[in-house]
Design an enzyme around this catalytic site. Structure first.
Site, PDB file in Angstrom:
ATOM      1  NE  ARG A 177      21.859 -10.906   6.886  1.00 53.22           N
ATOM      2  CZ  ARG A 177      22.111  -9.793   7.586  1.00 53.22           C
ATOM      3  NH1 ARG A 177      21.312  -8.766   7.480  1.00 53.22           N
ATOM      4  NH2 ARG A 177      23.142  -9.729   8.392  1.00 53.22           N
ATOM      5  CG  MET A 197       8.333  -7.464   5.882  1.00 56.17           C
ATOM      6  SD  MET A 197       8.345  -5.907   6.817  1.00 56.17           S
ATOM      7  CE  MET A 197       7.971  -6.514   8.448  1.00 56.17           C
ATOM      8  NE  ARG A 198      15.794 -11.928   3.581  1.00 54.04           N
ATOM      9  CZ  ARG A 198      16.158 -13.168   3.846  1.00 54.04           C
ATOM     10  NH1 ARG A 198      15.283 -14.022   4.335  1.00 54.04           N
ATOM     11  NH2 ARG A 198      17.387 -13.587   3.631  1.00 54.04           N
ATOM     12  CB  SER A 211      -0.980  -0.001   1.177  1.00 54.09           C
ATOM     13  OG  SER A 211      -0.326   0.216   2.397  1.00 54.09           O
ATOM     14  CG  ASN A 233      12.494   1.141   6.315  1.00 51.99           C
ATOM     15  OD1 ASN A 233      11.730   0.488   5.582  1.00 51.99           O
ATOM     16  ND2 ASN A 233      12.558   0.945   7.613  1.00 51.99           N
ATOM     17  CG  HIS A 268       9.871   1.550  11.870  1.00 50.66           C
ATOM     18  ND1 HIS A 268      10.056   0.186  11.812  1.00 50.66           N
ATOM     19  CD2 HIS A 268       9.569   1.845  13.150  1.00 50.66           C
ATOM     20  CE1 HIS A 268       9.875  -0.323  13.021  1.00 50.66           C
ATOM     21  NE2 HIS A 268       9.586   0.665  13.853  1.00 50.66           N
ATOM     22  CG  ASP A 282      13.536  -0.321  12.160  1.00 49.04           C
ATOM     23  OD1 ASP A 282      13.446  -0.185  10.933  1.00 49.04           O
ATOM     24  OD2 ASP A 282      13.009  -1.255  12.778  1.00 49.04           O
TER      25      ASP A 282
HETATM   26  C1  GAR Z   1       3.788  -0.676   6.669  1.00 48.49           C
HETATM   27  O1  GAR Z   1       3.022  -0.357   7.800  1.00 48.49           O
HETATM   28  C2  GAR Z   1       5.254  -0.362   6.903  1.00 48.49           C
HETATM   29  O2  GAR Z   1       5.441   0.781   7.684  1.00 48.49           O
HETATM   30  C3  GAR Z   1       5.686  -1.599   7.642  1.00 48.49           C
HETATM   31  O3  GAR Z   1       5.035  -2.667   7.006  1.00 48.49           O
HETATM   32  C4  GAR Z   1       3.813  -2.201   6.446  1.00 48.49           C
HETATM   33  C5  GAR Z   1       3.806  -2.548   4.986  1.00 48.49           C
HETATM   34  O4  GAR Z   1       2.565  -2.258   4.424  1.00 48.49           O
HETATM   35  N1  GAR Z   1       7.108  -1.753   7.599  1.00 48.49           N
HETATM   36  C6  GAR Z   1       7.803  -2.385   8.545  1.00 48.49           C
HETATM   37  O5  GAR Z   1       7.300  -2.892   9.521  1.00 48.49           O
HETATM   38  C7  GAR Z   1       9.302  -2.404   8.297  1.00 48.49           C
HETATM   39  N2  GAR Z   1       9.960  -3.074   9.358  1.00 48.49           N
HETATM   40  P1  GAR Z   1       2.432  -2.055   2.846  1.00 48.49           P
HETATM   41  O6  GAR Z   1       3.054  -3.287   2.197  1.00 48.49           O
HETATM   42  O7  GAR Z   1       0.948  -2.004   2.623  1.00 48.49           O
HETATM   43  O8  GAR Z   1       3.131  -0.795   2.460  1.00 48.49           O
END
Ligand code: GAR
Length: 211
Positions: free
Chosen positions: A66, A91-92, A13, A108, A110, A146
């Site tokens: 990695r 998420m990597r 999203s 990024n 967060h 982060d």
């Molecule tokens: C979002 O809320 C983003 O901030 C979070 O994952 C979600 C992804 O949603 N990111 C993390 O947690 C990074 N560690 P999306 O795929 O709909 O953008």
């Protein structure tokens, strides 16, 4: 326009919010690639529907190696002439080598007001901590997860009857506003690194009032 790749792992999203902003030719970043580390990421279909080039580099294929996974990603990024990377629900965890190569050029998003709640399950942890304000952060990526310099943040209230889902939805709405603004600032040079912190400079010319 800076040639930008969005890296995703799932829903996408935030990716969609960035694609929508970049559909405006006046936006300083052009999205030239959406790259997923999972073939089943729902965001891939959304990117394809928007006419954006997509690629899958399956992190699973490399297991714990990695660096090898990142070499495969670098090949795809180089082939598309990518200059900037926006991680959007990717998420990597990336190696120090990769983050060093992209220092100052990788962002990024967060879902917390960093430095509070780095890592996973941020909304549940915010509720458990009883904080009254929560939100999201766009930052430059450094080796510490982060921990990179903050570009922009947005805060939302935590309400007494919030569940993890209602709080996540309130934050997500802000993520979709914040990320396009922050990427635009980096791509245009309004946001610059200065002594380990991100400083915002007013753009020259008549657009200065737009901030
Ligand atoms: C979002 O809320 C983003 O901030 C979070 O994952 C979600 C992804 O949603 N990111 C993390 O947690 C990074 N560690 P999306 O795929 O709909 O953008």
């Amino acid at each position: 326009r800076r040639r930008t790749a969005i890296l995703i792992s799932g829903r996408g999203s935030n990716m969609s919010a960035l694609l929508q902003a970049a559909a405006d030719p006046a936006y300083p970043a052009e999205i030239v690639l959406v790259l997923s580390n999972r073939a089943d990421a729902a965001g891939l279909a959304r990117a394809e529907a928007a006419g954006i080039s997509t690629a899958v580099v399956e992190s699973r294929r490399w297991g714990r190696d990695r660096a090898a996974f990142e070499v495969a990603m670098e090949e795809v990024l180089a082939a598309r002439g990518v200059e900037l990377i926006a991680l959007a629900g990717f998420m990597r965890v990336l190696t120090e080598g990769f983050t060093a190569r992209w220092a100052g050029r990788m962002l990024n998003i967060h879902p917390s007001l960093l430095p509070a709640f780095p890592g996973l399950d941020t909304h549940a942890r915010a509720l458990a901590a009883g904080v009254r304000l929560h939100g999201c952060t766009v930052h430059l990526v450094t080796p510490g997860v982060d921990e990179g310099p903050i570009i922009a943040q947005a805060a939302v209230p935590v309400l007494m009857d919030d569940s993890e889902a209602t709080l996540a939805a309130r934050v997500l709405e802000q993520e979709h506003r914040l990320y396009p603004a922050a990427l635009g600032w980096v791509a245009s040079g309004i946001a610059r690194l200065d002594d380990g912190r991100v400083v915002l400079h007013a753009p020259p010319g008549p657009s200065a009032g737009a901030l």
